[in-house]
Motif scaffolding. Structure first.
Motif, PDB file in Angstrom:
ATOM      1  N   GLN A 123     -23.176 -10.768  11.435  1.00  0.00           N
ATOM      2  CA  GLN A 123     -21.926 -10.389  10.679  1.00  0.00           C
ATOM      3  C   GLN A 123     -22.291 -10.370   9.190  1.00  0.00           C
ATOM      4  O   GLN A 123     -23.219 -10.831   8.699  1.00  0.00           O
ATOM      5  N   TRP A 124     -21.415  -9.636   8.535  1.00  0.00           N
ATOM      6  CA  TRP A 124     -21.351  -9.633   6.957  1.00  0.00           C
ATOM      7  C   TRP A 124     -20.098  -9.884   6.546  1.00  0.00           C
ATOM      8  O   TRP A 124     -19.031  -9.431   6.696  1.00  0.00           O
ATOM      9  N   VAL A 125     -20.185 -10.659   5.312  1.00  0.00           N
ATOM     10  CA  VAL A 125     -18.839 -11.161   4.617  1.00  0.00           C
ATOM     11  C   VAL A 125     -18.500 -10.184   3.583  1.00  0.00           C
ATOM     12  O   VAL A 125     -19.429  -9.665   2.881  1.00  0.00           O
ATOM     13  N   ILE A 126     -17.476  -9.735   3.534  1.00  0.00           N
ATOM     14  CA  ILE A 126     -16.925  -8.677   2.193  1.00  0.00           C
ATOM     15  C   ILE A 126     -15.719  -9.276   1.488  1.00  0.00           C
ATOM     16  O   ILE A 126     -15.035 -10.233   1.895  1.00  0.00           O
ATOM     17  N   THR A 127     -15.628  -8.967   0.164  1.00  0.00           N
ATOM     18  CA  THR A 127     -14.638  -9.441  -0.623  1.00  0.00           C
ATOM     19  C   THR A 127     -14.034  -8.380  -1.683  1.00  0.00           C
ATOM     20  O   THR A 127     -14.945  -7.272  -1.753  1.00  0.00           O
ATOM     21  N   GLY A 128     -12.755  -8.440  -2.210  1.00  0.00           N
ATOM     22  CA  GLY A 128     -12.578  -7.482  -2.800  1.00  0.00           C
ATOM     23  C   GLY A 128     -11.298  -7.630  -3.538  1.00  0.00           C
ATOM     24  O   GLY A 128     -10.435  -8.689  -3.520  1.00  0.00           O
ATOM     25  N   VAL A 129     -10.703  -6.559  -4.328  1.00  0.00           N
ATOM     26  CA  VAL A 129      -9.577  -6.759  -5.298  1.00  0.00           C
ATOM     27  C   VAL A 129      -8.538  -5.460  -4.606  1.00  0.00           C
ATOM     28  O   VAL A 129      -8.947  -4.461  -4.210  1.00  0.00           O
ATOM     29  N   ARG A 130      -7.271  -5.803  -4.543  1.00  0.00           N
ATOM     30  CA  ARG A 130      -6.320  -4.697  -4.039  1.00  0.00           C
ATOM     31  C   ARG A 130      -4.971  -4.628  -5.134  1.00  0.00           C
ATOM     32  O   ARG A 130      -4.734  -5.449  -5.830  1.00  0.00           O
ATOM     33  N   ALA A 131      -4.759  -3.067  -5.204  1.00  0.00           N
ATOM     34  CA  ALA A 131      -3.654  -3.078  -6.239  1.00  0.00           C
ATOM     35  C   ALA A 131      -2.858  -1.768  -5.462  1.00  0.00           C
ATOM     36  O   ALA A 131      -3.444  -0.506  -4.996  1.00  0.00           O
ATOM     37  N   THR A 132      -1.570  -1.755  -5.272  1.00  0.00           N
ATOM     38  CA  THR A 132      -0.743  -0.550  -4.918  1.00  0.00           C
ATOM     39  C   THR A 132       0.388  -0.323  -5.613  1.00  0.00           C
ATOM     40  O   THR A 132       1.227  -1.478  -6.136  1.00  0.00           O
ATOM     41  N   PHE A 133       0.682   0.787  -5.740  1.00  0.00           N
ATOM     42  CA  PHE A 133       1.869   1.281  -6.531  1.00  0.00           C
ATOM     43  C   PHE A 133       2.957   1.980  -5.672  1.00  0.00           C
ATOM     44  O   PHE A 133       2.363   3.076  -4.822  1.00  0.00           O
ATOM     45  N   ASN A 134       4.061   1.385  -5.301  1.00  0.00           N
ATOM     46  CA  ASN A 134       4.895   1.770  -4.131  1.00  0.00           C
ATOM     47  C   ASN A 134       6.160   2.397  -4.500  1.00  0.00           C
ATOM     48  O   ASN A 134       6.810   2.112  -5.655  1.00  0.00           O
ATOM     49  N   SER A 135       6.757   3.085  -3.656  1.00  0.00           N
ATOM     50  CA  SER A 135       8.203   3.496  -3.348  1.00  0.00           C
ATOM     51  C   SER A 135       8.786   2.617  -2.405  1.00  0.00           C
ATOM     52  O   SER A 135       8.160   2.441  -1.350  1.00  0.00           O
ATOM     53  N   THR A 136       9.584   1.634  -3.005  1.00  0.00           N
ATOM     54  CA  THR A 136      10.120   0.827  -2.035  1.00  0.00           C
ATOM     55  C   THR A 136      11.685   1.012  -1.593  1.00  0.00           C
ATOM     56  O   THR A 136      12.570   1.544  -2.417  1.00  0.00           O
ATOM     57  N   TRP A 137      12.124   0.356  -0.373  1.00  0.00           N
ATOM     58  CA  TRP A 137      13.390   0.251  -0.062  1.00  0.00           C
ATOM     59  C   TRP A 137      13.775  -0.941   0.571  1.00  0.00           C
ATOM     60  O   TRP A 137      13.008  -1.665   1.284  1.00  0.00           O
ATOM     61  N   LEU A 138      15.041  -1.139   0.325  1.00  0.00           N
ATOM     62  CA  LEU A 138      15.801  -2.314   1.069  1.00  0.00           C
ATOM     63  C   LEU A 138      16.670  -1.524   2.012  1.00  0.00           C
ATOM     64  O   LEU A 138      17.822  -1.439   1.617  1.00  0.00           O
ATOM     65  N   SER A 139      16.327  -1.274   3.078  1.00  0.00           N
ATOM     66  CA  SER A 139      17.148  -0.345   4.034  1.00  0.00           C
ATOM     67  C   SER A 139      18.287  -0.724   4.891  1.00  0.00           C
ATOM     68  O   SER A 139      17.904  -1.671   5.702  1.00  0.00           O
ATOM     69  N   ASN A 140      19.430  -0.348   4.921  1.00  0.00           N
ATOM     70  CA  ASN A 140      20.523  -0.954   5.629  1.00  0.00           C
ATOM     71  C   ASN A 140      21.390   0.343   6.230  1.00  0.00           C
ATOM     72  O   ASN A 140      21.777   1.235   5.382  1.00  0.00           O
ATOM     73  N   GLN A 141      21.252   0.308   7.448  1.00  0.00           N
ATOM     74  CA  GLN A 141      21.983   1.470   8.075  1.00  0.00           C
ATOM     75  C   GLN A 141      23.384   1.844   7.795  1.00  0.00           C
ATOM     76  O   GLN A 141      23.757   3.084   7.736  1.00  0.00           O
ATOM     77  N   ASN A 142      24.078   0.666   7.484  1.00  0.00           N
ATOM     78  CA  ASN A 142      25.537   0.922   7.194  1.00  0.00           C
ATOM     79  C   ASN A 142      25.558   1.476   5.738  1.00  0.00           C
ATOM     80  O   ASN A 142      26.440   2.546   5.709  1.00  0.00           O
ATOM     81  N   ASP A 163     -19.909  -6.205  -0.785  1.00  0.00           N
ATOM     82  CA  ASP A 163     -20.631  -6.828   0.404  1.00  0.00           C
ATOM     83  C   ASP A 163     -21.085  -8.154  -0.231  1.00  0.00           C
ATOM     84  O   ASP A 163     -21.865  -7.995  -0.976  1.00  0.00           O
ATOM     85  N   LEU A 164     -20.549  -9.204   0.199  1.00  0.00           N
ATOM     86  CA  LEU A 164     -20.918 -10.564  -0.258  1.00  0.00           C
ATOM     87  C   LEU A 164     -22.405 -11.167   0.387  1.00  0.00           C
ATOM     88  O   LEU A 164     -23.151 -11.460  -0.288  1.00  0.00           O
ATOM     89  N   GLY A 165     -22.262 -11.026   1.543  1.00  0.00           N
ATOM     90  CA  GLY A 165     -23.727 -11.733   2.187  1.00  0.00           C
ATOM     91  C   GLY A 165     -23.491 -11.697   3.740  1.00  0.00           C
ATOM     92  O   GLY A 165     -22.374 -11.263   4.232  1.00  0.00           O
ATOM     93  N   TRP A 166     -24.924 -11.898   4.397  1.00  0.00           N
ATOM     94  CA  TRP A 166     -25.128 -11.797   5.587  1.00  0.00           C
ATOM     95  C   TRP A 166     -24.439 -13.166   6.440  1.00  0.00           C
ATOM     96  O   TRP A 166     -24.735 -14.206   5.757  1.00  0.00           O
ATOM     97  N   TRP A 167     -23.623 -13.217   7.549  1.00  0.00           N
ATOM     98  CA  TRP A 167     -23.617 -14.570   8.184  1.00  0.00           C
ATOM     99  C   TRP A 167     -24.358 -14.223   9.674  1.00  0.00           C
ATOM    100  O   TRP A 167     -23.969 -13.552  10.554  1.00  0.00           O
ATOM    101  N   LEU A 168     -25.371 -15.043   9.607  1.00  0.00           N
ATOM    102  CA  LEU A 168     -26.360 -14.830  10.635  1.00  0.00           C
ATOM    103  C   LEU A 168     -26.083 -16.109  11.687  1.00  0.00           C
ATOM    104  O   LEU A 168     -26.084 -17.257  11.347  1.00  0.00           O
TER     105      LEU A 168
END
Length: 255
Positions: A27-46, A234-239
């Motif tokens: 296998q091989w190991v990966i690493t990374g950075v994440r960023a998300t811009f969201n439309s958000t809801w705190l949804s209540n049916q009533n 891709d960081l490296g192989w795990w053998l």
């Protein structure tokens, strides 16, 4: 009960995926950075059915790091650590009394995702996300009372469990540094309201005023949809040897 069956399904699905992938050997190991811009809801049916108030667009963001293991060219298991915000704006829909309110939640989040690559560099991801409350603030404004950034952390549960689904593709790079842009959706399976915040109490429609009849309590769930930007390397192989007794890790040399 709903959460229990979802976790069983994900567990069986993950076990099946692992069983197929483990046969690859290395296998091989990966690493990374994440960023998300969201439309958000705190949804209540009533509240959604109450003609006395209206939901207004609200936005949030999420950012952090990822670590994953590719068990095959087409599949990986990824774990992320994120700092995320969710908001909900509401306003009066009654002309005789105007008000506006806003709730802002901040979480430390830990998605565990199955990451599939059906075509080169394109991906589909699915999994669960565990969120721990960092802070909660509320703001309200009307002709009678106003306040800003009030601490309301006790009104919300300390944790939240969500489903995650996403897909996307590359916009730049390769295994030495790949930038993807995609869409990520989440939906909370847990009711985020605590007992202190009114969990289990009847709801009275604002539209009906003093003549309102009580309605049964409904949970409040988080939901987001947003643009998801990632940078992976891709960081490296795990053998391991044929007997799976010795394991070695080798860093990739990206030229």
């Amino acid at each position: 009960m709903k959460i229990f069956f979802v976790l069983i399904f994900i567990g069986l699905f993950s076990s099946s995926a692992f069983a197929q992938l483990q046969g690859i050997g290395n296998q091989w190991v990966i690493t990374g950075v994440r960023a998300t811009f969201n439309s958000t809801w705190l949804s209540n049916q009533n509240e959604l059915n109450d003609k006395g108030l209206k939901y207004k667009p609200a936005w949030g963001y999420s950012g952090g790091l990822m670590l994953g293991v590719h068990y095959a060219a087409w599949g990986a298991i990824c774990v992320e650590g994120l700092y995320s915000t969710l908001s909900q704006k509401q306003a009066s829909a009654i002309d005789t009394f105007k008000w506006s309110g806003r709730t802002d939640l901040t979480y430390y989040e830990f998605p565990v995702l199955l990451h599939f690559v059906p075509k080169e560099y394109k991906y589909i991801e699915a999994g669960i996300k565990i969120s721990n409350m960092a802070k909660a603030q509320s703001s309200y404004e009307s002709s009678l009372i106003s306040y800003a950034d009030m601490d309301v952390k006790n009104s919300f549960e300390k944790s939240n469990l969500s489903l995650v689904l996403g897909w996307g593709g590359p916009i730049w790079g390769d295994g030495g540094g790949l930038v993807n842009l995609g869409i990520r959706l989440t939906y909370g399976l847990s009711d985020i309201i605590s007992t202190s915040g009114g969990k289990g109490t009847d709801y009275y429609s604002l539209n009906d005023g003093i003549t309102a009849n009580p309605k049964s309590y409904t949970p409040t769930n988080t939901a987001t949809i947003g643009f998801h930007l990632t940078y992976d390397i891709d960081l490296g192989w795990w053998l391991h040897d044929s007997c799976k007794r010795k394991y070695k890790f080798f860093l990739f040399s990206h030229g």
